[in-house]
Design a protein around this motif. Structure first.
Motif, PDB file in Angstrom:
ATOM      1  N   ASP A   1      49.112  30.872  38.342  1.00 34.22           N
ATOM      2  CA  ASP A   1      48.620  30.216  39.555  1.00 34.22           C
ATOM      3  C   ASP A   1      49.435  30.636  40.772  1.00 34.22           C
ATOM      4  O   ASP A   1      48.877  30.940  41.836  1.00 34.22           O
ATOM      5  CB  ASP A   1      48.669  28.696  39.395  1.00 34.22           C
ATOM      6  N   LEU A   2      50.742  30.636  40.642  1.00 32.57           N
ATOM      7  CA  LEU A   2      51.599  30.999  41.772  1.00 32.57           C
ATOM      8  C   LEU A   2      51.390  32.447  42.181  1.00 32.57           C
ATOM      9  O   LEU A   2      51.359  32.766  43.380  1.00 32.57           O
ATOM     10  CB  LEU A   2      53.072  30.764  41.408  1.00 32.57           C
ATOM     11  N   PHE A   3      51.230  33.325  41.198  1.00 27.60           N
ATOM     12  CA  PHE A   3      51.048  34.736  41.524  1.00 27.60           C
ATOM     13  C   PHE A   3      49.708  34.966  42.209  1.00 27.60           C
ATOM     14  O   PHE A   3      49.620  35.677  43.210  1.00 27.60           O
ATOM     15  CB  PHE A   3      51.159  35.582  40.256  1.00 27.60           C
ATOM     16  N   MET A   4      48.647  34.353  41.675  1.00 26.58           N
ATOM     17  CA  MET A   4      47.331  34.526  42.275  1.00 26.58           C
ATOM     18  C   MET A   4      47.246  33.876  43.648  1.00 26.58           C
ATOM     19  O   MET A   4      46.397  34.242  44.468  1.00 26.58           O
ATOM     20  CB  MET A   4      46.245  33.937  41.357  1.00 26.58           C
ATOM     21  N   ASP A   5      48.124  32.913  43.897  1.00 28.61           N
ATOM     22  CA  ASP A   5      48.123  32.229  45.185  1.00 28.61           C
ATOM     23  C   ASP A   5      48.672  33.123  46.307  1.00 28.61           C
ATOM     24  O   ASP A   5      48.466  32.827  47.491  1.00 28.61           O
ATOM     25  CB  ASP A   5      48.965  30.958  45.092  1.00 28.61           C
ATOM     26  N   HIS A   6      49.341  34.209  45.921  1.00 28.92           N
ATOM     27  CA  HIS A   6      49.966  35.077  46.921  1.00 28.92           C
ATOM     28  C   HIS A   6      49.365  36.475  46.976  1.00 28.92           C
ATOM     29  O   HIS A   6      49.583  37.191  47.960  1.00 28.92           O
ATOM     30  CB  HIS A   6      51.471  35.205  46.637  1.00 28.92           C
ATOM     31  N   TYR A   7      48.638  36.879  45.940  1.00 30.84           N
ATOM     32  CA  TYR A   7      48.149  38.251  45.885  1.00 30.84           C
ATOM     33  C   TYR A   7      46.673  38.285  45.508  1.00 30.84           C
ATOM     34  O   TYR A   7      46.195  37.455  44.737  1.00 30.84           O
ATOM     35  CB  TYR A   7      48.951  39.072  44.857  1.00 30.84           C
ATOM     36  N   ASP A   8      45.984  39.261  46.055  1.00 32.11           N
ATOM     37  CA  ASP A   8      44.606  39.543  45.682  1.00 32.11           C
ATOM     38  C   ASP A   8      44.642  40.669  44.660  1.00 32.11           C
ATOM     39  O   ASP A   8      45.029  41.793  44.978  1.00 32.11           O
ATOM     40  CB  ASP A   8      43.799  39.950  46.918  1.00 32.11           C
ATOM     41  N   VAL A   9      44.248  40.363  43.436  1.00 31.80           N
ATOM     42  CA  VAL A   9      44.413  41.304  42.332  1.00 31.80           C
ATOM     43  C   VAL A   9      43.054  41.601  41.724  1.00 31.80           C
ATOM     44  O   VAL A   9      42.192  40.715  41.604  1.00 31.80           O
ATOM     45  CB  VAL A   9      45.350  40.724  41.247  1.00 31.80           C
ATOM     46  N   ALA A  10      42.827  42.848  41.362  1.00 35.32           N
ATOM     47  CA  ALA A  10      41.590  43.237  40.688  1.00 35.32           C
ATOM     48  C   ALA A  10      41.488  42.520  39.346  1.00 35.32           C
ATOM     49  O   ALA A  10      42.494  42.191  38.719  1.00 35.32           O
ATOM     50  CB  ALA A  10      41.544  44.747  40.490  1.00 35.32           C
ATOM     51  N   VAL A  11      40.249  42.299  38.902  1.00 38.19           N
ATOM     52  CA  VAL A  11      40.016  41.532  37.678  1.00 38.19           C
ATOM     53  C   VAL A  11      40.711  42.171  36.487  1.00 38.19           C
ATOM     54  O   VAL A  11      41.348  41.489  35.676  1.00 38.19           O
ATOM     55  CB  VAL A  11      38.505  41.402  37.416  1.00 38.19           C
TER      56      VAL A  11
ATOM     57  N   ARG B   1      49.593  26.761  47.699  1.00 36.31           N
ATOM     58  CA  ARG B   1      48.746  26.623  48.881  1.00 36.31           C
ATOM     59  C   ARG B   1      47.266  26.484  48.551  1.00 36.31           C
ATOM     60  O   ARG B   1      46.471  26.075  49.384  1.00 36.31           O
ATOM     61  CB  ARG B   1      48.943  27.842  49.794  1.00 36.31           C
ATOM     62  N   GLY B   2      46.884  26.865  47.341  1.00 35.69           N
ATOM     63  CA  GLY B   2      45.473  26.825  46.980  1.00 35.69           C
ATOM     64  C   GLY B   2      44.664  27.896  47.672  1.00 35.69           C
ATOM     65  O   GLY B   2      43.473  27.727  47.925  1.00 35.69           O
ATOM     66  N   HIS B   3      45.302  29.037  47.969  1.00 34.87           N
ATOM     67  CA  HIS B   3      44.638  30.132  48.683  1.00 34.87           C
ATOM     68  C   HIS B   3      44.321  31.304  47.763  1.00 34.87           C
ATOM     69  O   HIS B   3      44.183  32.431  48.226  1.00 34.87           O
ATOM     70  CB  HIS B   3      45.527  30.627  49.838  1.00 34.87           C
ATOM     71  N   SER B   4      44.249  31.054  46.487  1.00 32.74           N
ATOM     72  CA  SER B   4      44.020  32.145  45.549  1.00 32.74           C
ATOM     73  C   SER B   4      42.693  32.835  45.835  1.00 32.74           C
ATOM     74  O   SER B   4      41.638  32.188  45.854  1.00 32.74           O
ATOM     75  CB  SER B   4      44.013  31.619  44.112  1.00 32.74           C
ATOM     76  N   PRO B   5      42.722  34.143  46.098  1.00 29.62           N
ATOM     77  CA  PRO B   5      41.465  34.857  46.388  1.00 29.62           C
ATOM     78  C   PRO B   5      40.639  35.146  45.148  1.00 29.62           C
ATOM     79  O   PRO B   5      39.483  35.548  45.243  1.00 29.62           O
ATOM     80  CB  PRO B   5      41.969  36.157  47.036  1.00 29.62           C
ATOM     81  N   GLN B   6      41.230  34.953  43.946  1.00 32.50           N
ATOM     82  CA  GLN B   6      40.489  35.232  42.727  1.00 32.50           C
ATOM     83  C   GLN B   6      39.514  34.097  42.431  1.00 32.50           C
ATOM     84  O   GLN B   6      39.796  32.939  42.708  1.00 32.50           O
ATOM     85  CB  GLN B   6      41.436  35.419  41.531  1.00 32.50           C
ATOM     86  N   GLY B   7      38.370  34.443  41.862  1.00 37.19           N
ATOM     87  CA  GLY B   7      37.377  33.436  41.526  1.00 37.19           C
ATOM     88  C   GLY B   7      37.280  33.162  40.051  1.00 37.19           C
ATOM     89  O   GLY B   7      36.251  32.708  39.580  1.00 37.19           O
ATOM     90  N   MET B   8      38.340  33.445  39.294  1.00 38.56           N
ATOM     91  CA  MET B   8      38.275  33.320  37.832  1.00 38.56           C
ATOM     92  C   MET B   8      39.461  32.523  37.303  1.00 38.56           C
ATOM     93  O   MET B   8      39.927  32.746  36.198  1.00 38.56           O
ATOM     94  CB  MET B   8      38.250  34.701  37.184  1.00 38.56           C
ATOM     95  N   ARG B   9      39.944  31.598  38.063  1.00 38.56           N
ATOM     96  CA  ARG B   9      41.130  30.846  37.667  1.00 38.56           C
ATOM     97  C   ARG B   9      40.894  30.088  36.361  1.00 38.56           C
ATOM     98  O   ARG B   9      41.722  30.100  35.461  1.00 38.56           O
ATOM     99  CB  ARG B   9      41.504  29.892  38.803  1.00 38.56           C
TER     100      ARG B   9
END
Length: 369
Positions: free
Chosen positions: A68-78, A31-39
């Protein structure tokens, strides 16, 4: 299918391509909705580690895709993203590699950035993370990436009736060496920006071949044989090709700046021992045009070797060096690392419409012998 004689069986390569194409139809939607800013940072991290442990391209690409798929679904601490990225690498290497190539826990804990983060992995927590990822992916790691298609497409990438700059190709074998280097360069470029996730893996692999033929001035840029093999016409590939050629030109400009700088030493990269270069980003392995248009593959010069390249994050490669001694810590510890946001993507989603028709200073004369 009913018209196919019962005795007919497709060649093994075609059978594999058909199987991969069926599997890619079942890939999860990105979906391209990854909340992380460090892809980009973690994509480079996985590329460096894959190169360090000599993992195959399919394992490297699968690891980045899982992340990518995991970050697209979850907001994870750095800090947790490091653990997740390493777990994705382990799962991908277990799925794609031989057992002796899978990185060991003590090897990962000895990396410099693990100590700088005050982070120590243990077997129990790592297994829990693997289970979490497997449940997220419904225990299905059979996810084809562009790296799974590229070898099949390379067999048809250069033919006897192709032309170089309007003339017959004098050496097919040498041309195939160039084609292999260029396609794998573009393949690794596709890891650097999530914009390529909007294309199917087979489409990205096809675009890698087409972009390589453009750079090598091989005509036609897309043949009927490649169309039939991949299932993609030229119109299906142009958007992906333009992104790749834009990255190519950006890399050439950066390489020219580096070459023109006073501190540049042309022979320094070649004089380094292989072990000193294992930590450099394999995702930026560039063909010989970055070290001279006429010097490289055809002259057997060691301009590019496995593990070569220029890291976009010098601090990242230095942080991957093995630490003198791990820091065994007990209890939660705050992370002593700050990031100034995500590093700038090497590609831009916005590109000029006539990019494929523009003039490029590619490897002119690279086949002249």
């Amino acid at each position: 299918l009913l018209l196919i004689p019962p005795s007919w069986r497709p060649p093994s390569s075609l059978h594999m391509i058909m199987s991969l194409c069926l599997q890619e139809l079942k890939l999860p939607v990105y979906r391209g909705h990854s909340p992380q800013g460090m892809r980009r940072y973690f994509a480079d991290l996985l590329a460096i580690l894959s190169n360090r442990y000599q993992l195959c391209p399919t394992a490297r690409h699968l690891a980045v895709y899982l992340l990518d798929l995991f970050m697209d679904h979850y907001d994870v601490a750095v800090k947790q993203l490091y653990v997740i990225a390493l777990t994705c690498l382990l799962l991908a290497s277990k799925f794609e590699e031989k057992e002796d190539r899978v990185p060991k826990l003590e090897q990962l804990n000895s990396l410099g950035f693990m100590c700088s983060l005050n982070l120590v992995l243990n077997k129990r927590d790592l297994i829990k993370m693997e289970l979490l990822l497997l449940e997220t992916f419904d225990w299905n790691l059979c996810m084809p990436t562009a790296a799974h298609f590229i070898d099949f497409y390379l067999h048809a990438s250069v033919k006897e009736d192709d032309l170089y700059n309007g003339w017959p190709i004098s050496s097919i074998s040498k041309t195939k060496v160039f084609m292999d280097k260029y396609t794998h360069y573009f393949l690794e470029v596709s890891l650097q920006d999530h914009a390529f996730l909007s294309f199917r893996p087979s489409q990205v692999a096809s675009a890698c071949v087409a972009a390589s033929r453009i750079c090598l001035q091989i005509s036609p840029s897309w043949t009927t044989a490649l169309h039939l093999l991949t299932g993609y016409s030229w119109d299906h590939l142009t958007q992906c090709i333009e992104l790749m050629l834009l990255a190519h030109d950006n890399d050439v400009k950066e390489a020219n700046k580096t070459k023109a700088s006073p501190s540049h030493r042309p022979s320094s990269l070649q004089s380094q021992p292989q072990t000193a270069r294992l930590s450099q980003v394999s995702a930026l392995q560039r063909p010989d045009f970055l070290q001279g248009h006429r010097v490289g593959l055809l002259t057997a010069a060691p301009s590019i070797t496995p593990g070569g390249g220029f890291s976009p994050f010098p601090s990242l490669t230095s942080s991957l060096q093995p630490a003198a001694c791990p820091l065994p810590l007990h209890g939660p510890v705050s992370m002593q690392m700050a990031f100034a946001g995500e590093p700038r993507h090497c590609l831009s989603v916005a590109y000029s419409g006539g990019y494929l028709g523009a003039h490029h200073t590619f490897t002119a004369g690279c086949f002249d012998r």
